[in-house]
Motif scaffolding. Structure first.
Motif, PDB file in Angstrom:
ATOM      1  N   MET A   1       0.853  -1.192   0.000  1.00  0.00           N
ATOM      2  CA  MET A   1       0.000   0.000   0.000  1.00  0.00           C
ATOM      3  C   MET A   1       0.883   1.235   0.000  1.00  0.00           C
ATOM      4  O   MET A   1       1.835   1.342   0.755  1.00  0.00           O
ATOM      5  CB  MET A   1      -0.904  -0.003   1.232  1.00  0.00           C
ATOM      6  CG  MET A   1      -1.838   1.203   1.289  1.00  0.00           C
ATOM      7  SD  MET A   1      -3.035   1.221  -0.072  1.00  0.00           S
ATOM      8  CE  MET A   1      -4.016  -0.220   0.369  1.00  0.00           C
ATOM      9  N   VAL A   2       0.575   2.182  -0.868  1.00  0.00           N
ATOM     10  CA  VAL A   2       1.338   3.411  -0.959  1.00  0.00           C
ATOM     11  C   VAL A   2       1.036   4.287   0.243  1.00  0.00           C
ATOM     12  O   VAL A   2      -0.066   4.290   0.774  1.00  0.00           O
ATOM     13  CB  VAL A   2       0.990   4.161  -2.269  1.00  0.00           C
ATOM     14  CG1 VAL A   2       1.777   5.452  -2.380  1.00  0.00           C
ATOM     15  CG2 VAL A   2       1.264   3.273  -3.466  1.00  0.00           C
ATOM     16  N   HIS A   3       2.026   5.047   0.695  1.00  0.00           N
ATOM     17  CA  HIS A   3       1.876   5.919   1.848  1.00  0.00           C
ATOM     18  C   HIS A   3       0.690   6.852   1.659  1.00  0.00           C
ATOM     19  O   HIS A   3       0.409   7.326   0.555  1.00  0.00           O
ATOM     20  CB  HIS A   3       3.155   6.738   2.028  1.00  0.00           C
ATOM     21  CG  HIS A   3       3.261   7.393   3.364  1.00  0.00           C
ATOM     22  ND1 HIS A   3       2.654   8.581   3.648  1.00  0.00           N
ATOM     23  CD2 HIS A   3       3.906   7.004   4.495  1.00  0.00           C
ATOM     24  CE1 HIS A   3       2.910   8.921   4.897  1.00  0.00           C
ATOM     25  NE2 HIS A   3       3.667   7.984   5.432  1.00  0.00           N
ATOM     26  N   SER A   4      -0.007   7.155   2.768  1.00  0.00           N
ATOM     27  CA  SER A   4      -1.255   7.902   2.704  1.00  0.00           C
ATOM     28  C   SER A   4      -1.093   9.266   2.048  1.00  0.00           C
ATOM     29  O   SER A   4      -1.993   9.744   1.367  1.00  0.00           O
ATOM     30  CB  SER A   4      -1.834   8.066   4.119  1.00  0.00           C
ATOM     31  OG  SER A   4      -0.901   8.727   4.954  1.00  0.00           O
ATOM     32  N   THR A  54       8.194   6.733  -6.240  1.00  0.00           N
ATOM     33  CA  THR A  54       9.221   5.696  -6.334  1.00  0.00           C
ATOM     34  C   THR A  54      10.240   5.774  -5.211  1.00  0.00           C
ATOM     35  O   THR A  54      11.055   4.846  -5.049  1.00  0.00           O
ATOM     36  CB  THR A  54       9.945   5.766  -7.691  1.00  0.00           C
ATOM     37  OG1 THR A  54      10.495   7.077  -7.869  1.00  0.00           O
ATOM     38  CG2 THR A  54       8.986   5.453  -8.830  1.00  0.00           C
ATOM     39  N   ARG A  55      10.238   6.849  -4.435  1.00  0.00           N
ATOM     40  CA  ARG A  55      11.120   6.958  -3.284  1.00  0.00           C
ATOM     41  C   ARG A  55      10.392   6.654  -1.971  1.00  0.00           C
ATOM     42  O   ARG A  55      11.027   6.618  -0.909  1.00  0.00           O
ATOM     43  CB  ARG A  55      11.725   8.367  -3.212  1.00  0.00           C
ATOM     44  CG  ARG A  55      12.700   8.657  -4.339  1.00  0.00           C
ATOM     45  CD  ARG A  55      13.213  10.084  -4.272  1.00  0.00           C
ATOM     46  NE  ARG A  55      13.953  10.318  -3.041  1.00  0.00           N
ATOM     47  CZ  ARG A  55      15.256  10.106  -2.911  1.00  0.00           C
ATOM     48  NH1 ARG A  55      15.954   9.644  -3.925  1.00  0.00           N
ATOM     49  NH2 ARG A  55      15.872  10.358  -1.765  1.00  0.00           N
ATOM     50  N   ASP A  56       9.097   6.433  -2.055  1.00  0.00           N
ATOM     51  CA  ASP A  56       8.314   6.142  -0.861  1.00  0.00           C
ATOM     52  C   ASP A  56       8.705   4.774  -0.298  1.00  0.00           C
ATOM     53  O   ASP A  56       8.871   3.802  -1.061  1.00  0.00           O
ATOM     54  CB  ASP A  56       6.820   6.156  -1.207  1.00  0.00           C
ATOM     55  CG  ASP A  56       5.949   5.968   0.016  1.00  0.00           C
ATOM     56  OD1 ASP A  56       5.580   4.812   0.300  1.00  0.00           O
ATOM     57  OD2 ASP A  56       5.667   6.959   0.704  1.00  0.00           O
ATOM     58  N   PRO A  57       8.886   4.641   1.027  1.00  0.00           N
ATOM     59  CA  PRO A  57       9.294   3.359   1.621  1.00  0.00           C
ATOM     60  C   PRO A  57       8.381   2.198   1.270  1.00  0.00           C
ATOM     61  O   PRO A  57       8.844   1.071   1.077  1.00  0.00           O
ATOM     62  CB  PRO A  57       9.284   3.648   3.125  1.00  0.00           C
ATOM     63  CG  PRO A  57       9.512   5.126   3.233  1.00  0.00           C
ATOM     64  CD  PRO A  57       8.818   5.720   2.052  1.00  0.00           C
ATOM     65  N   PRO A 378      18.758  -6.537  -8.456  1.00  0.00           N
ATOM     66  CA  PRO A 378      18.734  -5.104  -8.161  1.00  0.00           C
ATOM     67  C   PRO A 378      17.475  -4.684  -7.409  1.00  0.00           C
ATOM     68  O   PRO A 378      16.396  -5.237  -7.608  1.00  0.00           O
ATOM     69  CB  PRO A 378      18.782  -4.466  -9.553  1.00  0.00           C
ATOM     70  CG  PRO A 378      19.400  -5.497 -10.435  1.00  0.00           C
ATOM     71  CD  PRO A 378      18.928  -6.810  -9.896  1.00  0.00           C
ATOM     72  N   SER A 379      17.641  -3.702  -6.539  1.00  0.00           N
ATOM     73  CA  SER A 379      16.514  -3.168  -5.777  1.00  0.00           C
ATOM     74  C   SER A 379      16.723  -1.677  -5.557  1.00  0.00           C
ATOM     75  O   SER A 379      17.753  -1.115  -5.924  1.00  0.00           O
ATOM     76  CB  SER A 379      16.388  -3.891  -4.432  1.00  0.00           C
ATOM     77  OG  SER A 379      17.365  -3.413  -3.512  1.00  0.00           O
ATOM     78  N   LEU A 380      15.729  -1.034  -4.943  1.00  0.00           N
ATOM     79  CA  LEU A 380      15.805   0.380  -4.582  1.00  0.00           C
ATOM     80  C   LEU A 380      16.148   0.571  -3.108  1.00  0.00           C
ATOM     81  O   LEU A 380      16.070   1.690  -2.595  1.00  0.00           O
ATOM     82  CB  LEU A 380      14.478   1.077  -4.895  1.00  0.00           C
ATOM     83  CG  LEU A 380      14.065   1.118  -6.377  1.00  0.00           C
ATOM     84  CD1 LEU A 380      12.651   1.663  -6.505  1.00  0.00           C
ATOM     85  CD2 LEU A 380      15.038   1.954  -7.191  1.00  0.00           C
TER      86      LEU A 380
END
Length: 390
Positions: A1-4, A54-57, A378-380
């Motif tokens: 789930m993407v950050h609120s 794309t930088r969201d945890p 590879p990962s972020l």
């Protein structure tokens, strides 16, 4: 789930342009996390909302959970006689036969080697010193220098031993295990650091053991919350017992897993995560290659079971040996081949297809005659963010 704070629709300059579909960020996140890392990094420059997304945890964790479904890539480090001779890293896609250079700061690789990897992060340590130690993401170029391991004694070059780097599933923290030899065989010292903490803790050592360290390093293998090394168990009857040293990152305890059969020093042994299963590969001097899979659900109940036996049609020996580094197209294997001749070492990568009795050499431009190779997905993952976990 993407950050609120990112749960909204996306558009350009606040409006939906002609031909542009306005999708919820949850949908975009689901799509983007299925792309190769290079494509995700390109998407970051599309617009600010995608950059933030794309930088969201939560996005980073979702991409990491899906990275196991992407093919293995390989980091190549050029060497001379097993030691790094320049400050380059190369990224190899063995299936696409594509290789490119990865920009990296000179000081990261100075006098150092890649020892192991976990979740797309490389662990880099000096050849003959305990410090400095660096966690590095070669795709995002983010790095973290770990706190120094200050021992109560000075450690000489020959006493520095291999290391392990993995992820504690119970705490959500990365952990590093270091070993050094002080006072002769059997006097191994072990230390552990939870990434984000400022000091190292001493570990209770396993039974008398010495991790097997060949010229190209003894990589630890991280698999399901446990670190594994090839090792030699020393006893007092004048012979060595070969086995696996396992370290549970949650319980912080060692265990020795014995091999199902004895091997002489003429047999080359590989230990790797192959298709999501811990696998021991034995290259026997009669050209036979055996694959043993680890069976069992938890440390303490593990044992090895023979799964495959192949004729490699090559009599491997101390001057010509290979290492299985990955599966290829479900019916073949990627091999790292080492040839020692007239005091020099040459290496190359080849594909081996047992059922067709066929080898296929990979032509790798930009690479010298000798190099080390490490498989990773590879990962972020951000090393610095990992150190800030509560």
């Amino acid at each position: 789930m993407v950050h609120s704070k990112l749960r909204s629709s996306t558009s350009f300059n606040g409006q939906v342009g002609k031909g542009v579909v306005d999708l919820p960020l949850e949908t975009i996140s689901d799509i983007l996390t299925r792309l190769p890392i290079e494509s995700i990094l390109i998407c970051r420059v599309v617009c600010k909302s995608w950059y933030d997304l794309t930088r969201d945890p939560d996005f980073v964790r979702l991409q990491l959970s899906r990275s196991n479904y992407q093919r293995t890539r390989f980091i190549i480090q050029p060497t001379i006689q097993g030691f790094a001779n320049d400050f380059r890293l190369l990224l190899l896609d063995a299936e696409e036969h594509n290789i490119k250079q990865i920009p990296i700061e000179r000081e990261v690789l100075k006098g150092a080697e890649i020892m192991c990897s976990c979740n797309g992060l490389l662990f880099i340590i000096p050849y003959f010193k305990l410090n400095p130690m660096v966690i590095y993401n070669p795709m995002t170029r983010q790095r973290l220098i770990l706190p120094s391991l200050d021992c109560e004694v000075n450690v000489r070059p020959g006493e520095v031993r291999p290391t392990g780097f993995g992820f504690d599933l119970s705490t959500g923290r990365y952990k590093v295990v270091r070993e050094y030899l002080k006072g002769g065989i059997g006097s191994n010292r072990f230390w552990i650091l939870s990434v984000g903490e400022s000091s190292w803790r001493k570990l209770s050592p396993p039974p008398l053991c010495l991790i097997h360290w060949t010229w190209y390093g003894s990589e630890s293998v991280f698999w399901k919350g446990v670190l594994y090394w090839k090792m030699v168990k020393l006893n007092f009857q004048g012979y060595d017992e070969v086995g696996i040293l396992a370290f549970d990152l949650s319980e912080e305890k060692f265990q020795i897993i014995s091999f199902p059969q004895s091997y002489t020093n003429e047999t080359s042994l590989d230990l790797l995560d192959l298709d999501g299963r811990l696998t021991l590969v034995a290259h026997e001097p009669d050209a036979i290659m055996k694959l043993w899979r680890l069976a069992g659900k938890k440390i303490g109940d593990f044992s090895f079971c023979l799964e495959q036996t192949y004729d490699t049609y090559v009599r491997w020996n101390k001057n010509l040996f290979c290492q299985v580094i990955s599966r290829v197209n479900h019916n073949g294997y990627l091999l790292f081949v080492v040839l020692k001749k007239d005091g020099s070492i040459m290496t190359h990568v080849t594909k081996f297809f047992p059922q067709m009795a066929q080898y296929m050499h990979l032509d790798l431009p930009l690479i010298a005659d000798c190099f080390g190779i490490h498989g990773f997905r590879p990962s972020l993952e951000c090393p610095v963010s990992a150190s800030h976990l509560s």
